[in-house]
Enzyme design. Structure first.
Site, mmCIF file in Angstrom:
data_model
loop_
_atom_site.group_PDB
_atom_site.id
_atom_site.type_symbol
_atom_site.label_atom_id
_atom_site.label_comp_id
_atom_site.label_asym_id
_atom_site.label_seq_id
_atom_site.Cartn_x
_atom_site.Cartn_y
_atom_site.Cartn_z
ATOM 1 N N SER A 93 37.511 3.134 -15.847
ATOM 2 C CA SER A 93 36.848 3.873 -16.580
ATOM 3 C C SER A 93 35.353 4.115 -15.955
ATOM 4 C CB SER A 93 35.609 2.859 -17.532
ATOM 5 O OG SER A 93 35.936 1.499 -18.374
ATOM 6 N N ASP A 150 33.274 -0.306 -19.510
ATOM 7 C CA ASP A 150 32.868 -1.488 -18.474
ATOM 8 C C ASP A 150 32.943 -1.113 -17.456
ATOM 9 O OD1 ASP A 150 33.171 -4.729 -17.559
ATOM 10 O OD2 ASP A 150 34.219 -5.638 -19.289
ATOM 11 N N LEU A 165 33.746 -3.637 -15.146
ATOM 12 C CA LEU A 165 34.886 -3.764 -14.722
ATOM 13 C C LEU A 165 36.323 -3.190 -15.023
ATOM 14 C CD1 LEU A 165 35.581 -6.902 -13.482
ATOM 15 C CD2 LEU A 165 36.826 -7.582 -15.597
ATOM 16 N N SER A 166 36.592 -1.822 -14.758
ATOM 17 C CA SER A 166 37.773 -0.936 -15.542
ATOM 18 C C SER A 166 37.053 -0.066 -14.203
ATOM 19 C CB SER A 166 37.737 -0.745 -16.820
ATOM 20 O OG SER A 166 38.402 0.240 -17.076
ATOM 21 N N PRO A 167 37.784 -0.087 -13.209
ATOM 22 C CA PRO A 167 38.416 0.984 -12.177
ATOM 23 C C PRO A 167 38.368 2.235 -12.741
ATOM 24 C CG PRO A 167 39.911 -0.528 -11.961
ATOM 25 C CD PRO A 167 39.597 -0.912 -13.027
#
Length: 183
Positions: free
Chosen positions: A19, A13, A15-17
């Site tokens: 990731s 996602d 929104l996930s650094p």
């Protein structure tokens, strides 16, 4: 001729650094390690029940369905907006700007943005998120390696050395020499 490519799925996602870290490393290593990298946009809210990236992740799902060749670039640009430049990724205009900067035509991007509320896109994002959960995901990123008839799930962006070991490959840091030479 080397071994046949092994398949890795990266559930992520924007929104996930964390990731983002896994995304960049695996994109750099896909040719070095001879892996078939399958990018799987997932909704972290479906796993952790709280996120503000629904529109962005639906947009990436639409990109994956209709223009998968653009998925890497558009994903990277959304990460750049939110985590590098502290810009919005939830408003339609922000998503269109990111898509354009990634090289997508305005017409393509608008067409995909119009599809983010369709059952096809909603169901695909839900399906991908549920697949991550079935592998045992409790957050993102999750990398799933499919090799030798077995499935191995690794959580987090700090598992690349373990992934290299599992693949029988050499870990050369987050920017391997072959990529570093191009930078």
């Amino acid at each position: 001729m080397g071994p046949l490519p092994r398949t890795l799925e990266l559930f992520y996602d924007v929104l996930s650094p964390y990731s983002w870290l896994s995304f960049e490393v695996l994109c750099r290593y896909q040719n070095i390690w001879n892996i078939n990298l399958r990018l799987q946009p997932s909704l972290i809210a479906g796993i952790m029940k709280d996120s503000g990236s629904l529109s962005a992740m639906r947009f990436l799902t639409a990109v994956n369905l209709e223009h998968p060749e653009m998925l890497e670039k558009v994903s990277r640009e959304l990460w750049m907006r939110i985590w590098s430049r502290d810009e919005d990724i939830s408003e339609p205009q922000s998503i269109l700007t990111a898509a354009k900067k990634a090289g997508m035509s305005a017409e393509q991007a608008r067409g995909l943005l119009e599809k983010i509320s369709t059952p096809t896109v909603k169901n695909k994002l839900k399906e991908t998120t549920e697949a991550a959960c079935k592998y045992g995901a409790f957050g993102l990123p999750v990398t799933v390696a499919h090799m030798d008839g077995q499935t191995h799930m690794l959580f987090g962006s700090d598992r690349m050395e373990l992934l290299a070991y599992l693949l029988g490959e050499k870990w050369m840091g987050p920017v391997p020499p072959a990529v570093n030479a191009r930078l």
